[in-house]
Design a protein around this motif. Structure first.
Motif, PDB file in Angstrom:
ATOM      1  N   SER A 224       0.839  -1.197   0.000  1.00 56.00           N
ATOM      2  CA  SER A 224       0.000   0.000   0.000  1.00 56.00           C
ATOM      3  C   SER A 224       0.871   1.242   0.000  1.00 56.00           C
ATOM      4  O   SER A 224       2.009   1.243   0.488  1.00 56.00           O
TER       5      SER A 224
ATOM      6  N   TRP B 245       0.093   5.647   0.325  1.00 56.66           N
ATOM      7  CA  TRP B 245      -0.796   6.810   0.380  1.00 56.66           C
ATOM      8  C   TRP B 245       0.050   8.056   0.573  1.00 56.66           C
ATOM      9  O   TRP B 245       0.962   8.084   1.407  1.00 56.66           O
TER      10      TRP B 245
ATOM     11  N   ALA C  63      -3.743  10.644  -2.661  1.00 55.24           N
ATOM     12  CA  ALA C  63      -4.016   9.475  -3.499  1.00 55.24           C
ATOM     13  C   ALA C  63      -3.300   8.273  -2.915  1.00 55.24           C
ATOM     14  O   ALA C  63      -2.236   8.405  -2.280  1.00 55.24           O
TER      15      ALA C  63
ATOM     16  N   ALA D 111      -2.894   3.639  -3.259  1.00 56.14           N
ATOM     17  CA  ALA D 111      -3.172   2.376  -3.943  1.00 56.14           C
ATOM     18  C   ALA D 111      -2.917   1.236  -2.972  1.00 56.14           C
ATOM     19  O   ALA D 111      -1.972   1.279  -2.169  1.00 56.14           O
TER      20      ALA D 111
ATOM     21  N   TYR E 201      -2.604  -3.014  -2.952  1.00 52.57           N
ATOM     22  CA  TYR E 201      -2.495  -4.263  -3.717  1.00 52.57           C
ATOM     23  C   TYR E 201      -2.722  -5.441  -2.782  1.00 52.57           C
ATOM     24  O   TYR E 201      -2.097  -5.532  -1.720  1.00 52.57           O
TER      25      TYR E 201
ATOM     26  N   THR F 222      -5.854  -4.571  -7.353  1.00 53.13           N
ATOM     27  CA  THR F 222      -5.329  -3.307  -6.842  1.00 53.13           C
ATOM     28  C   THR F 222      -6.453  -2.288  -6.817  1.00 53.13           C
ATOM     29  O   THR F 222      -7.180  -2.132  -7.799  1.00 53.13           O
TER      30      THR F 222
ATOM     31  N   VAL G 249      -7.553   1.782  -5.981  1.00 56.32           N
ATOM     32  CA  VAL G 249      -7.015   3.139  -5.927  1.00 56.32           C
ATOM     33  C   VAL G 249      -8.019   4.047  -5.216  1.00 56.32           C
ATOM     34  O   VAL G 249      -9.219   4.005  -5.496  1.00 56.32           O
ATOM     35  N   ASP G 250      -7.517   4.849  -4.267  1.00 55.76           N
ATOM     36  CA  ASP G 250      -8.330   5.826  -3.546  1.00 55.76           C
ATOM     37  C   ASP G 250      -7.781   7.221  -3.820  1.00 55.76           C
ATOM     38  O   ASP G 250      -6.592   7.386  -4.109  1.00 55.76           O
ATOM     39  N   ALA G 251      -8.631   8.220  -3.716  1.00 56.19           N
ATOM     40  CA  ALA G 251      -8.193   9.597  -3.943  1.00 56.19           C
ATOM     41  C   ALA G 251      -9.022  10.549  -3.105  1.00 56.19           C
ATOM     42  O   ALA G 251     -10.178  10.260  -2.764  1.00 56.19           O
TER      43      ALA G 251
ATOM     44  N   ASN H 150     -11.896   3.055  -4.316  1.00 53.25           N
ATOM     45  CA  ASN H 150     -11.938   2.200  -5.503  1.00 53.25           C
ATOM     46  C   ASN H 150     -12.285   3.070  -6.720  1.00 53.25           C
ATOM     47  O   ASN H 150     -13.281   2.856  -7.416  1.00 53.25           O
TER      48      ASN H 150
END
Length: 784
Positions: free
Chosen positions: A691, A693, A710, A712, A714, A733, A735-737, A755
């Motif tokens: 991970s 961030w 942001a 990610a 895995y 994987t 992805v957050d933002a 996600n």
């Protein structure tokens, strides 16, 4: 020390300032740096007099100081991790001095005593934690892996639940949110540490009594602490995977006011409030009131995600050496249980026949529901007799009532999905208390920090379960080709539940020995006693079990001048198998674990960064496994987890914050009554997870008020029950933002996506559930 040796730092008006309990707060945004420079900056922002001796602060580093704080609180935060403290002089000036030095000024010590879970975190990096030793020890001195998620990290990642809060923590894994809405059920280092194991603690004490007592509300937390590996010496009966300590928001010395509104997809509406501050001019009483109201749908029709939460708290500090904090909470949850399905019924299976769709509701409207009420009431008491002796006493009562009905997918015949009834009514209670004496003393080059304590936990778990098991008891089928919800018939299943009463008590002793300020030896021992009585409703049979176990812990840390802190440790765990099983009652032997760990922490001098690495071997004997489809337990031989964990947290610059982690987890069955199971991987545990961030304020572009984040995550391949599917569950994987903008010192706007790219995935651990789809949430927060 004489007053004329103090160097005054003036900024703004030099008139004397009388400190009141309701202090003025200022908007600080000071980067990590030298303590002296930070103290000068605090004086410039607040206009308050700050006094210090240059030699005392020379070479010392301060973390970043940010947020709405009083000048006193800002100075205190800048001194975290040092041997310096802040005093208030008779004229109201702030004076910095070495801890333990005398002072001839008429001064008042500020925060001479702090609740064990209380923190002063600035940014992502926690300098201290009580979770590893039950004392406020610097993390670099703890010979065991500890991960801390601070309140600022929770805020900048906008964590919605406990699973969200921990999803960037190496070695941690959880089921999708569809399950986490109803239960805190997690794994650490390949072993379950959920509520059913006693592994979810609140303020250092056991919380829930069973897995479905309700999930912890993340908005009510100040920080989350994860202690990994066998940890029974201080906390009693636990899984060998470790424990998760959730720290409640506490009353504040300075005024705190925040309200928020969130809107999101699936018709999400959430309202929050967080208030705190002093109740009197003398600062003897302070309060905190935290609340949340959420109405929301989910990605599955007929399943809501509604919650009501309120948590009042009051602190009484009659003097600098005594503190009593009363904490209470009330929580209502209205949602739906995500039913388990076999891999063959998922869209990932290549077997012939109809499958359950990703967003398909396979229950019945008006029947499927999960309703939970959870209440807590307790207190934390501390008193310091002198500089060397303190007593800590904590007590809490917990109760939960849960009612949940759902239909369990069984198999498909043509296009008809066969379903079983599951109806459960459960009530849990828990009394927990922890009491210890903390004694420190020096003997030449040796310093000792002794903890002697007694803890107790009594719980009840009354569970009535009506789960259909024969063809005649099945619910009406659902046509997957053309779903029509027609209602349900009568559930004629017998009550297969049970009533559990158990008590657990332990006495523990720990000595943290420091030699020449370089070597830290940790020695701990404990004796546990556990007894339980389980009554099975179907037969009225009573099963009684009494267990006792001695556990130990030893660890050694070396503190190098360059910031490196290597360590080695050995620890044990003990967990009574107090579970109900219609076939076997409560006749299971206790689960026992032991861990060997070698690790390294590194705090680069002059930075606000903490790097951690650990390798470990963790064994569990008398392992238990729950078959969710038959709802029975099976006990087998020995399980081993070996792994590597890497973690980095840092406030890298004034504007950039980072959290990164990696875990390699190799968990296998070593011994089993079924020979074919030996050597197989534990279900649902990936070999590799990673991970990253990052959160960045765009000050270099002239956009100081704009922050973007942001990350990610895995999750590698996993296995499920080999008899169901012998292949691998695919890796994925996510992805957050997040983006936030401060309109001014009061208003903040945020938008979050989890996600972000709507990655489709499947989670399997004996049974399977679909992963969470993309969620989009916007929020506005007002502070004053």
């Amino acid at each position: 020390m004489h007053p004329n040796l103090l160097l005054p730092v003036f900024a703004g008006c030099l008139a004397s300032f009388t400190l009141q309990a309701a202090e003025t707060v200022y908007d600080f945004n000071l980067p990590a740096g030298a303590v002296g420079a930070t103290l000068i900056g605090i004086g410039q922002v607040s206009g308050q007099q700050v006094l210090f001796i240059p030699a005392d602060v020379a070479g010392r580093q301060a973390p970043g100081v940010r947020g709405l704080l009083s000048a006193r609180e800002a100075v205190r935060q800048s001194l975290v991790g040092t041997d310096l403290s802040v005093l208030v002089t008779a004229s109201g000036a702030l004076s910095v001095q070495r801890t333990g030095d005398g002072l001839t000024l008429d001064a008042t010590t500020i925060n001479a005593i702090r609740q064990s879970g209380e923190t002063a975190d600035a940014g992502y990096v926690a300098q201290r934690s009580s979770v590893g030793t039950k004392t406020r020890t610097e993390l670099v001195k703890v010979p065991q892996s500890v991960s801390v998620v601070t309140r600022e990290e929770l805020n900048t990642r906008k964590s919605d639940n406990l699973s969200d809060a921990l999803k960037y923590t190496p070695g941690f894994s959880s089921q999708p949110a569809s399950f986490s809405r109803t239960a805190d059920d997690y794994t650490l280092r390949g072993f379950n540490v959920g509520a059913g194991t006693g592994g979810i603690l609140r303020d250092g004490m056991k919380l829930q009594s069973n897995p479905y007592d309700g999930s912890v509300e993340a908005y009510g937390l100040e920080r989350v602490e994860v202690l990994k590996g066998a940890s029974s010496v201080l906390y009693g009966q636990l899984s060998p995977g470790g424990m998760i300590n959730t720290v409640s928001k506490r009353p504040t010395d300075t005024p705190l006011h925040e309200i928020g509104l969130e809107l999101g997809n699936y018709d999400r509406r959430q309202y929050t409030i967080d208030l705190g501050g002093p109740l009197d001019d003398q600062g003897e009483f302070s309060y905190r009131l935290t609340g949340l109201w959420r109405d929301s749908g989910t990605q599955v029709d007929h399943v809501d995600d509604d919650r009501r939460y309120i948590a009042p708290a009051v602190t009484w500090k009659p003097d600098d050496d005594t503190s009593l904090t009363v904490l209470a909470s009330h929580q209502d949850t209205y949602t739906g249980f995500s039913p388990p399905m076999s891999y063959a019924l998922s869209s990932y299976s290549n077997t012939a026949g109809y499958k359950i769709g990703r967003n398909q509701f396979v229950g019945e409207p008006g029947y499927d529901h999960f309703t939970n009420r959870m209440d807590t009431l307790g207190y934390l008491f501390e008193h310091r007799f002198n500089d060397n002796l303190a007593v800590n006493h904590s007590l809490r009562y917990f109760q939960a009532n849960t009612n949940w009905d759902y239909l369990i997918p069984v198999s498909v015949s043509g296009s008809r999905l066969l379903r079983r009834y599951s109806a459960r009514e459960e009530r849990s209670t828990g009394w927990t208390s922890d009491n210890n004496l903390n004694f420190t003393f020096d003997s030449g080059r040796w310093q000792h920090d002794l903890v002697l304590g007694v803890d107790y936990y009594h719980k009840t778990y009354d569970s009535h379960r009506f789960i259909s098991s024969t063809v005649a008891q099945l619910a009406p089928p659902l046509n997957l080709a053309n779903p029509q919800y027609t209602g349900v018939g009568a559930n004629t299943a017998a009550d297969t539940g049970s009533d559990l009463h158990s008590s657990q008590a332990g006495i523990y002793l720990q000595d943290q020995i420091t030699f020449d300020d370089k070597w830290v030896l940790l020695l701990g021992g404990r004796q546990d006693w556990a007894e339980s009585v389980t009554t099975t409703f179907a037969t009225e049979a009573r099963a009684t079990r009494n267990d006792k176990k001695a556990t130990g812990r030893v660890g050694l840390v070396y503190l190098a001048d360059n910031g490196l802190a290597p360590y080695i440790s050995y620890s044990q765990s003990f967990q009574p198998a107090s579970v109900s099983n219609p076939a076997f009652g409560n006749a299971f032997a206790p689960l026992e674990g032991e861990q060997y760990e070698i690790g390294l922490r590194y705090q680069p001098p002059g930075t606000d960064t903490l790097l951690s690495a650990a390798v470990y071997q963790l064994d569990q004997d008398n392992s238990l496994s729950l078959d969710s489809l038959t709802n029975t337990y099976v006990q087998y031989g020995k399980t081993r987890s070996k792994g590597l964990e890497l973690e980095a947290k840092g406030n890298l610059t004034e504007n950039l914050q980072l959290s990164a982690g990696y875990a390699y987890t190799d968990t296998h069955v070593l011994e089993d009554k079924t020979a074919s199971n030996v050597g197989k991987r534990i279900e649902g545990v990936p070999y590799n997870t990673a991970s990253l961030w990052a959160s960045y304020r765009l000050a270099s572009l002239g956009l100081e008020r704009l922050r973007v984040g942001a990350g990610a995550r895995y999750i590698g391949t996993t296995r499920t029950t080999p008899s169901v599917y012998d292949g691998k569950i695919p890796a994925y994987t996510l992805v957050d933002a997040l983006v936030s903008y401060d309109l001014d010192s009061h208003w903040q706007l945020q938008a979050k996506a989890q996600n972000l790219f709507d990655r489709k995935y499947l989670y399997c651990n004996t049974t399977c559930r679909y992963g969470d789809e993309r969620s989009l949430i916007g929020s506005v927060t007002y502070k004053w």
